[in-house]
Design an enzyme around this catalytic site. Structure first.
Site, short mmCIF file in Angstrom:
data_model
loop_
_atom_site.label_atom_id
_atom_site.label_comp_id
_atom_site.label_asym_id
_atom_site.label_seq_id
_atom_site.Cartn_x
_atom_site.Cartn_y
_atom_site.Cartn_z
N ALA A 172 1.50 5.70 7.03
CA ALA A 172 0.49 4.89 6.35
C ALA A 172 0.76 4.78 4.85
CB ALA A 172 -0.89 5.48 6.61
N HIS A 173 -0.09 4.00 4.18
CA HIS A 173 0.14 3.68 2.77
C HIS A 173 0.06 4.90 1.87
CE1 HIS A 173 -4.45 2.59 2.24
NE2 HIS A 173 -4.26 3.83 2.64
N ASN A 174 0.94 4.86 0.86
CA ASN A 174 1.02 5.88 -0.20
C ASN A 174 1.49 7.25 0.29
OD1 ASN A 174 -1.35 3.92 -1.40
ND2 ASN A 174 -0.04 4.80 -3.00
#
Length: 342
Positions: A238-240
């Site tokens: 997922a993001h980051n």
């Protein structure tokens, strides 16, 4: 291709025990090999070599049990890496024409390196950079301002979204998406509103990413996949997230947003994490582990909630005794009811 056992032994610094002039035409598993094949066995599986129909078997030097008549004996604890080297020798290389196909689309201000291959129906957006020796297979999408490093191979159906950066010598397998939007929403009065995802994904050098993997772009900044990490099929990052160097992430693992993973971490199949945690390096998490909190370095974990692997094994052993324990409790309750409770 055909090579004698003596020729093969030289390639892997091995010693032939038996007839070095036997010709080998292919490589195969111990249980599937036939005449003309070369197989390998590590120390744990070497006893099975005596039943193999292979013309020769690579074994560890320490093994002293019964073997077929012809063996390449190698000075190594683990023959697997040497067998992998031979696989490259015996596997015919697929020749891909150099240059940009007339059926590919290349946008404006694209920087193309030397000795590249961009195959039919590939799309390369404006201001992208394709490094020397890179190979872009058909039906691949390379977004605007994306960077593909030297000697990297992007297989068919892959999407590398805008501004994402892929390092050198990477392999990205079919239908993977690098840089899809992160799953970011705000909810007010029951209405979900998208938070713009304006970051990117940075994949460092020597990373391999399997088929049908999704790696989300950061909301801001970068989602990072560290140098030398290997990702199996059907993984979601997922993001980051920041994944360290030389990690192994096995199929169907899901790593939630803003998770930071140290170097040399192995996730077994179907591992899941919550977001915004740190997972220490040099650790192993068994298949289907559920990681719900930050974890230290040098940890061997299993189960949900996560615990040491040793504790998880003891728990599994105890759970098997529960049915018998319930029967005993039921008998004791009946005994008490019949004799002491009026």
């Amino acid at each position: 291709m055909e090579k004698t056992l003596s020729e093969i032994a030289k390639l892997i610094d091995g010693e032939v025990v038996g007839d070095g002039e036997i010709k080998i035409t292919g490589l195969n598993r111990l249980d599937a090999a036939s005449a003309g094949d070369l197989a390998f066995a590590d120390l744990a599986h070497a006893p099975l070599a005596k039943d193999s129909k292979a013309s020769a078997v690579i074994i560890p030097a320490k093994f002293s049990g019964e073997l077929p008549a012809n063996v390449i004996k190698i000075q190594a604890e683990n023959p697997r890496p040497l067998f992998a080297k031979l696989l490259e020798v015996f596997t015919p290389k697929i020749e891909i024409p150099l240059g940009v196909s007339d059926l590919a689309f290349v946008g404006k201000n694209v920087k193309l390196g030397e000795n590249i291959s961009i195959m039919p129906f590939a799309y390369v957006g404006d201001n992208a950079v394709i490094g020397d020796g890179a190979k872009i297979y058909p039906h691949t999408y390379i977004g605007n301002f994306a960077t593909i490093g030297a000697e990297t191979v992007i297989f068919s159906g892959v999407t590398v979204r805008e501004y994402c950066k892929i390092g050198k010598r990477c392999l990205i397998h079919a239908s993977t998406v690098i840089g899809s939007d992160g799953f970011g929403f705000t909810t007010v009065d029951g209405i979900h509103t998208k938070v713009p995802q304006v970051g990117n994904v940075v994949v460092e050098d020597d990373v391999e990413i399997g088929a049908n993997v999704g790696i989300d772009r950061a909301a801001m900044g970068s989602t990072v996949i560290g140098r030398g990490t290997k990702i199996d099929n059907l993984v979601h990052i997922a993001h980051n997230c920041v994944i360290g160097a030389n990690c192994l992430i096995v199929a169907q693992t899901g790593i939630s947003g803003s998770t930071v993973v140290g170097d040399n971490v192995t996730f077994g199949g179907q591992v899941g994490t919550v977001g915004h945690i740190k997972i220490g390096g040099n650790s192993v998490y068994a298949a289907r582990s559920g990681i719900s909190k930050s974890m230290p370095e040098n940890f061997f974990g299993a189960g949900f909630p996560i615990q040491t692997h040793a504790d998880w094994l003891r728990l599994q052993g105890a759970l098997k005794k529960v049915p018998d324990l319930l029967k005993k409790v039921s008998k004791l309750e009946k005994l008490l009811a019949d004799n002491y409770i009026k």
